[in-house]
Design an enzyme around this catalytic site. Sequence first.
Site, PDB file in Angstrom:
ATOM      1  N   LYS A  58     -11.672  16.910 -39.150  1.00  0.00           N
ATOM      2  CA  LYS A  58     -11.360  16.736 -38.563  1.00  0.00           C
ATOM      3  C   LYS A  58     -10.089  15.978 -37.536  1.00  0.00           C
ATOM      4  O   LYS A  58      -9.195  16.016 -37.971  1.00  0.00           O
ATOM      5  CB  LYS A  58     -11.663  18.141 -37.810  1.00  0.00           C
ATOM      6  N   ARG A  87     -11.634  29.219 -34.127  1.00  0.00           N
ATOM      7  CA  ARG A  87     -13.248  29.388 -34.206  1.00  0.00           C
ATOM      8  C   ARG A  87     -14.249  30.734 -34.276  1.00  0.00           C
ATOM      9  O   ARG A  87     -15.163  30.305 -34.577  1.00  0.00           O
ATOM     10  CB  ARG A  87     -14.396  28.350 -33.493  1.00  0.00           C
ATOM     11  N   ARG A  92     -21.347   8.301 -35.701  1.00  0.00           N
ATOM     12  CA  ARG A  92     -19.993   8.533 -34.864  1.00  0.00           C
ATOM     13  C   ARG A  92     -19.883   7.922 -33.744  1.00  0.00           C
ATOM     14  O   ARG A  92     -21.130   7.770 -32.285  1.00  0.00           O
ATOM     15  CB  ARG A  92     -19.394  10.406 -34.936  1.00  0.00           C
ATOM     16  N   ARG A 137     -21.300  11.343 -28.025  1.00  0.00           N
ATOM     17  CA  ARG A 137     -21.334  12.221 -27.375  1.00  0.00           C
ATOM     18  C   ARG A 137     -22.365  12.901 -27.099  1.00  0.00           C
ATOM     19  O   ARG A 137     -23.592  12.640 -27.953  1.00  0.00           O
ATOM     20  CB  ARG A 137     -19.976  13.131 -27.856  1.00  0.00           C
ATOM     21  N   ARG A 196     -24.456  23.395 -33.019  1.00  0.00           N
ATOM     22  CA  ARG A 196     -23.268  23.347 -34.076  1.00  0.00           C
ATOM     23  C   ARG A 196     -22.844  24.278 -35.462  1.00  0.00           C
ATOM     24  O   ARG A 196     -21.970  25.009 -36.072  1.00  0.00           O
ATOM     25  CB  ARG A 196     -22.572  22.488 -33.859  1.00  0.00           C
TER      26      ARG A 196
HETATM   27  P1  AP5 Z   1     -14.591  13.155 -37.095  1.00  0.00           P
HETATM   28  O1  AP5 Z   1     -13.246  13.296 -37.292  1.00  0.00           O
HETATM   29  O2  AP5 Z   1     -14.826  13.016 -35.484  1.00  0.00           O
HETATM   30  O3  AP5 Z   1     -15.485  14.770 -37.340  1.00  0.00           O
HETATM   31  P2  AP5 Z   1     -14.713  16.504 -36.505  1.00  0.00           P
HETATM   32  O4  AP5 Z   1     -14.550  17.238 -37.376  1.00  0.00           O
HETATM   33  O5  AP5 Z   1     -13.658  16.422 -35.406  1.00  0.00           O
HETATM   34  O6  AP5 Z   1     -16.037  16.492 -35.903  1.00  0.00           O
HETATM   35  P3  AP5 Z   1     -16.518  17.060 -34.692  1.00  0.00           P
HETATM   36  O7  AP5 Z   1     -18.206  17.204 -34.168  1.00  0.00           O
HETATM   37  O8  AP5 Z   1     -15.498  16.385 -33.917  1.00  0.00           O
HETATM   38  O9  AP5 Z   1     -15.766  18.386 -34.325  1.00  0.00           O
HETATM   39  P4  AP5 Z   1     -16.795  19.623 -33.692  1.00  0.00           P
HETATM   40  O10 AP5 Z   1     -15.937  21.037 -34.667  1.00  0.00           O
HETATM   41  O11 AP5 Z   1     -18.258  19.996 -33.688  1.00  0.00           O
HETATM   42  O12 AP5 Z   1     -16.280  18.973 -32.379  1.00  0.00           O
HETATM   43  P5  AP5 Z   1     -15.148  20.171 -31.339  1.00  0.00           P
HETATM   44  O13 AP5 Z   1     -14.808  18.310 -30.153  1.00  0.00           O
HETATM   45  O14 AP5 Z   1     -14.484  20.628 -32.421  1.00  0.00           O
HETATM   46  O15 AP5 Z   1     -15.146  12.661 -37.795  1.00  0.00           O
HETATM   47  C1  AP5 Z   1     -17.450  12.946 -37.628  1.00  0.00           C
HETATM   48  C2  AP5 Z   1     -17.759  10.990 -38.383  1.00  0.00           C
HETATM   49  O16 AP5 Z   1     -17.508  11.103 -39.831  1.00  0.00           O
HETATM   50  C3  AP5 Z   1     -16.814   9.998 -37.322  1.00  0.00           C
HETATM   51  O17 AP5 Z   1     -17.993   8.851 -36.856  1.00  0.00           O
HETATM   52  C4  AP5 Z   1     -15.936   9.226 -38.651  1.00  0.00           C
HETATM   53  O18 AP5 Z   1     -15.446   8.226 -38.219  1.00  0.00           O
HETATM   54  C5  AP5 Z   1     -16.413   9.378 -39.875  1.00  0.00           C
HETATM   55  N1  AP5 Z   1     -15.741  10.175 -40.878  1.00  0.00           N
HETATM   56  C6  AP5 Z   1     -14.420  11.307 -40.988  1.00  0.00           C
HETATM   57  N2  AP5 Z   1     -14.069  11.247 -41.757  1.00  0.00           N
HETATM   58  C7  AP5 Z   1     -15.006  10.665 -42.885  1.00  0.00           C
HETATM   59  C8  AP5 Z   1     -14.878  10.140 -44.003  1.00  0.00           C
HETATM   60  N3  AP5 Z   1     -13.776  10.830 -45.394  1.00  0.00           N
HETATM   61  N4  AP5 Z   1     -15.409   9.430 -44.945  1.00  0.00           N
HETATM   62  C9  AP5 Z   1     -16.908   8.642 -44.496  1.00  0.00           C
HETATM   63  N5  AP5 Z   1     -17.124   8.944 -43.027  1.00  0.00           N
HETATM   64  C10 AP5 Z   1     -15.568  10.007 -42.060  1.00  0.00           C
HETATM   65  O19 AP5 Z   1     -16.203  20.970 -29.940  1.00  0.00           O
HETATM   66  C11 AP5 Z   1     -17.354  20.598 -29.395  1.00  0.00           C
HETATM   67  C12 AP5 Z   1     -17.590  21.501 -29.135  1.00  0.00           C
HETATM   68  O20 AP5 Z   1     -16.554  22.028 -27.720  1.00  0.00           O
HETATM   69  C13 AP5 Z   1     -18.427  23.013 -29.740  1.00  0.00           C
HETATM   70  O21 AP5 Z   1     -19.302  22.425 -29.913  1.00  0.00           O
HETATM   71  C14 AP5 Z   1     -17.410  23.767 -28.303  1.00  0.00           C
HETATM   72  O22 AP5 Z   1     -19.192  24.313 -27.416  1.00  0.00           O
HETATM   73  C15 AP5 Z   1     -16.792  23.548 -27.632  1.00  0.00           C
HETATM   74  N6  AP5 Z   1     -15.581  24.074 -28.810  1.00  0.00           N
HETATM   75  C16 AP5 Z   1     -14.802  23.640 -29.020  1.00  0.00           C
HETATM   76  N7  AP5 Z   1     -13.617  24.010 -29.320  1.00  0.00           N
HETATM   77  C17 AP5 Z   1     -13.921  25.408 -29.133  1.00  0.00           C
HETATM   78  C18 AP5 Z   1     -13.442  26.550 -29.879  1.00  0.00           C
HETATM   79  N8  AP5 Z   1     -12.146  26.910 -30.016  1.00  0.00           N
HETATM   80  N9  AP5 Z   1     -14.288  27.688 -29.328  1.00  0.00           N
HETATM   81  C19 AP5 Z   1     -15.391  27.714 -28.273  1.00  0.00           C
HETATM   82  N10 AP5 Z   1     -15.707  26.522 -28.128  1.00  0.00           N
HETATM   83  C20 AP5 Z   1     -15.242  25.434 -28.739  1.00  0.00           C
END
Ligand code: AP5
Length: 214
Positions: A13, A87, A126, A160, A171
């Site tokens: 994402k 979410r 990552r 992270r 997660r």
């Molecule tokens: P990346 O693009 O970083 O993936 P992502 O989907 O953004 O993953 P996140 O881990 O950031 O998502 P998340 O939902 O767990 O975290 P968030 O910060 O929202 O890609 C991942 C890796 O793969 C990278 O190394 C990239 O280079 C590689 N890659 C990407 N695309 C590729 C491809 N096509 N081919 C090969 N490699 C590829 O949330 C973190 C925490 O915050 C949650 O756990 C929660 O505690 C809190 N939180 C956040 N939002 C909320 C909410 N709305 N409600 C409640 N709690 C929340």
Amino acid sequence: TNIILLGPPGAGKGTQARYLVESRGMVQLSTGDMLREAQTSGTEMGKKVAAIMAEGKLVTDQIVIGLIREKLQGGAEGGFIFDGFPRTLAQADALAKLLDEMDLKLDAVIEMQVDDEALVARITGRSTCGGCGEVYHDQTKPWPADGKCANCGSTDVQRRADDNEDSLKTRLMEYYKKTSPLIGYYYAKGNLQRVDGLASIEEVRKSMAWIMGE
Ligand code: AP5
Ligand code: ZN
């Protein structure tokens, strides 16, 4: 255009959102990034959520809805990308209400489909640039050999606190229990689109551009 990027942790994402910001001037609203910023700047809210996030649990709806409400006020010429929000069903309802109040329309919800095995490899490989937020991966998108970020030249490689196998399990569980019902919710509303998130970064980028009409 206003879109939601929906998918499990590591689906890609954030990676795709950055491209859309560059190519279309959209505004990325990542609740994960906002919560991590709150932690680094040491705000009360940041301190409150740090342990929850490190463990991999979701923070309360109230907190993230508040963050989104605040950011929406700023408006966005190129439209908003909701990344990691909503979410839960309660967050989805709150977003519908907020958009309605602001006379904004949701154009598409893009579900990025990937399997669990791929996610472990993505998350554990990552790293992120501390200078500009560029996302790297040990195998698929390694840091340049000179150790400097290709985008900004910084040498600050960050990993992270929740990118370990234990937190990832939590997660994923949170995703399946609380977030995946949103797929049916948006399908019923008629704006669900799907992309194969296992394809290369470039292929995914093309699929998204096609969905968004380019
Ligand atoms: P990346 O693009 O970083 O993936 P992502 O989907 O953004 O993953 P996140 O881990 O950031 O998502 P998340 O939902 O767990 O975290 P968030 O910060 O929202 O890609 C991942 C890796 O793969 C990278 O190394 C990239 O280079 C590689 N890659 C990407 N695309 C590729 C491809 N096509 N081919 C090969 N490699 C590829 O949330 C973190 C925490 O915050 C949650 O756990 C929660 O505690 C809190 N939180 C956040 N939002 C909320 C909410 N709305 N409600 C409640 N709690 C929340
Ligand atoms: Zn950088």
